[in-house]
Design a protein around this motif. Sequence first.
Motif, PDB file in Angstrom:
ATOM      1  N   THR A  18       0.819  -1.218   0.000  1.00 48.31           N
ATOM      2  CA  THR A  18       0.000   0.000   0.000  1.00 48.31           C
ATOM      3  C   THR A  18       0.853   1.268   0.000  1.00 48.31           C
ATOM      4  O   THR A  18       0.424   2.309  -0.482  1.00 48.31           O
TER       5      THR A  18
ATOM      6  N   LEU B 222      -7.952  -6.249  -1.961  1.00 49.77           N
ATOM      7  CA  LEU B 222      -6.839  -5.640  -2.698  1.00 49.77           C
ATOM      8  C   LEU B 222      -6.498  -6.382  -3.992  1.00 49.77           C
ATOM      9  O   LEU B 222      -6.076  -5.765  -4.964  1.00 49.77           O
TER      10      LEU B 222
ATOM     11  N   CYS C 228       1.005  -7.390   1.278  1.00 54.90           N
ATOM     12  CA  CYS C 228       1.307  -5.961   1.384  1.00 54.90           C
ATOM     13  C   CYS C 228       2.061  -5.668   2.682  1.00 54.90           C
ATOM     14  O   CYS C 228       2.634  -4.592   2.830  1.00 54.90           O
TER      15      CYS C 228
ATOM     16  N   GLU D  36      -6.557  -3.723  -6.696  1.00 56.40           N
ATOM     17  CA  GLU D  36      -5.245  -3.258  -7.136  1.00 56.40           C
ATOM     18  C   GLU D  36      -4.656  -4.089  -8.274  1.00 56.40           C
ATOM     19  O   GLU D  36      -3.860  -3.602  -9.050  1.00 56.40           O
TER      20      GLU D  36
ATOM     21  N   CYS E  66      -9.984 -10.349   1.405  1.00 51.97           N
ATOM     22  CA  CYS E  66      -9.357  -9.049   1.148  1.00 51.97           C
ATOM     23  C   CYS E  66      -9.771  -8.531  -0.216  1.00 51.97           C
ATOM     24  O   CYS E  66      -9.926  -9.294  -1.159  1.00 51.97           O
TER      25      CYS E  66
ATOM     26  N   THR F  54      -5.279   3.085  -9.170  1.00 52.68           N
ATOM     27  CA  THR F  54      -5.404   2.513  -7.833  1.00 52.68           C
ATOM     28  C   THR F  54      -6.813   2.703  -7.328  1.00 52.68           C
ATOM     29  O   THR F  54      -7.565   3.519  -7.852  1.00 52.68           O
TER      30      THR F  54
END
Lengths: 637, 128, 77
Positions: free
Chosen positions: A242, A510, A294, A514, A508, C73
């Motif tokens: 992150t 992400l 991360c 991402e 999660c 992002t």
Amino acid sequence: MLPGYAGTILRIDLTQDKIAKQPLPAEMAHSFIGGRGFVAKTLFDELPPQADPLGPENLFIAASGPMSGHFMPASGKTHFGCKSPATGGYGDSNLGGHFGPSLKYAGYDMLILTGRAPQASLLVIEDERIALKPAGDLWGMGSIATEARLKAELGDAYQILTIGPAGENGVVYACITHDFGRQAGRVGIGAVLGSKNIKAIAVKGTGSIPVADPKAALTEGLNAFQAIRTKPGFTGWTPEGTAGITDWINRVGAFPTRNFQTSYWDQHTQINGAAILRELKITDKGCYCCPTPCGKYGKARTGLGDVYVEGPEFETISLLGSNCLIGEISEIAYANYVCDELGLDTISAGVVCSWAIECYEKGLLDRETIGRDVQFGDLASVVHLLECISRREGIGDLLAHGVKTAAQKVGQGSEAFAIHVKGLEWSGYECRNAPGMMLAYMTSDIGAHHARAWVLGHDLAGSSGSVHDLIASKGKRERLPKSEVTGRAANVIASQHLRPLFDLLGICRLQFMELGFEVEHYERLFAVITGNPLSWDDMLAVSEKVWHLTRSISARELQGFGRAWDYPPERFMAEPIPDGPNEGHCISRAEIDILLDEYYDLRGWDRNGLPTAATLERCGLKAVARTMATWACHGDG
Amino acid sequence: MKLIAKSEHCSGCGACKLVCGLTNFGQVNPAMAALSIHGRFPAPGVYEIRLCDQCGVCAEACPVEAIEEENGIFLVDTDACITCGECVDACPHGVMFEHARLDAPIKCTLCKACAAVCPRDALVIAED
Amino acid sequence: MAVSIHIADTIRSVVPALPKQVTVEISKEKTLHEAALEVGVPPVLIVFAIVDGVRKALDEPVGESAQVHFYGTMAGG
């Protein structure tokens, strides 16, 4: 049997030391999926209205989701819930690591604690065996030190949650720590655990979670792990985690700096992801089944000492770093470690410290009150404040209430720069020129938190075609055009359904957000794990339902709750940003009202921000609509 | 063919343990895995993978010859096993495990599922 | 030289008109920033570029790279 789920809710009345195991109702699983959905449903049904957040009547809930603990990427999330001592309204927070999966292997989808243990206690769950043990010798210890000791005493196979002194002492932004550096940071969940006299919860599970189609679960899981390796972000995003967005956040003028006085700091390259790799990192540290860890675990060497610490991740860099003007990554990591050990949320703690330092600069708090000189950019000042807060000593007793209450007590205009919504301190994105993101913060159900919706990209794209040329020449701080205020609500609402959906599933977000891991994988995995072929849209509809429910809970708990709770701090409306790409921009109260009106209308809430009975009924919340009517706090129309 | 651990790559996610139990027992249960991961935290902050290198000490320890070698892989004959636990005690790497719901100890079958799934290449198959 | 440029969904969700992938002729001295402008991606939306599997800054040249991925992002934490 409910495939995907462990199948049991574990209830412990700490006052009476009474344990009850209840089959997970199928209706609850189908209607609320899990995690955050279970938290909201349970709080609505079982929390005695108007309960004292730090009294025995509050609930402490830990809930996994149907996908937690299963063979798929990043299935390690656990959701926690309570009535928040920070806001007095609905509260939840989540963490990664390995706790939720272990709780499921032990046989439980959800743990509900009520009452208050008569003495400082440790809760040990080993499969079907549950024990509440005295833990007086652990009281006062740091979070990490407590976990290390319990791991040594109980064994490596236990997954452990702990609180630090801040949680013991009722600091309203005390967190829960797990796995030497993962936190459920927000809403004061650690203070609720502390108020129940629980210092730590240790879980060891050796059972299996039923799965609808084990062969297909293996195949789909392997496919998913293989597919994620083909994403360029697998090698490109993971190394910095992150923290990798630090430079970009600064470049677009969204980097909270000096207690949100400005949104740009030219020292960002000293505290970015590359700095972590250069100066701190020992190992990548992954949550359960995470292919893209991360977590960056490392060692920080500072003038105040050397410490091992996980992080800092981006939010910590932002709030303890730029926002306190700490410009060395090792020093931010040290402050991160202090927060972890004391059991303080790095986001709220960073905002509280920066507010206190600004008060000192402005002469609103003096040296005698604070106990020393404090200044921006000084690690020792920040550490002093953190220690006082966690023990509620001196100035710490005031600051332990959070920035909203502290500013009300100090007065003299300090409310204007107390950066929070609903009493929850603002996380890592400055948005005076990002109206969509501003609206996301204003309407986030727990207070000013980014995890519910994140639309900064839309704000930038919507500002003007000239953004194409914004960074044509590196180093020049060219000015971003003012972003359009109208038409922002739809993206915010879509994001408020999408991101919390992962919190329902217990995984999660992400990898999806991402790396671009596709929705189709989640749909297929959900189907083979649960045997219930819900579409992504079906799941989003549940996420929307939960959104109306959490709003309703806050409306029930907070007298007069509504529109007035959704405004940002005065600073964002009164002080134009002094420098950086957003120099000169701020957002007017009239513009804030446009954002809110559009949002409420699209949500099906009245102009006071309360869900109408029709909206609640449309989303399958008929019983909620009835209850809200008896509390006379649902919306008109 | 050998399974090799590169602990310095490990991030402790445990996907290897989960896929091991799912592949060999059809169970979503990492306690049914034939390898283990140990995090050394808070210091020095590293992970250690322990796995079976098919050394055969378990077979030597078995009093009823229930562990036999096939192509360099030692496999437990679950019908012949008397659940005495001698092999578990004898394993020099501590990677034979007992589970309350299984009659025979859990041992690596070199199925390669862990290496297939490890996102960090901390578990790799080396051909002879 | 021909470069294959991939645009992540995190950017396309904000600018839906953009293609998922496009191949362009571009000289190797040009920067990644210029390459982005060439295919209509607002550079301000690019958080990082991954060139043949390695993260690169936008002011670095395209060079001999064959595969360029532009990533946006959805938030840091």
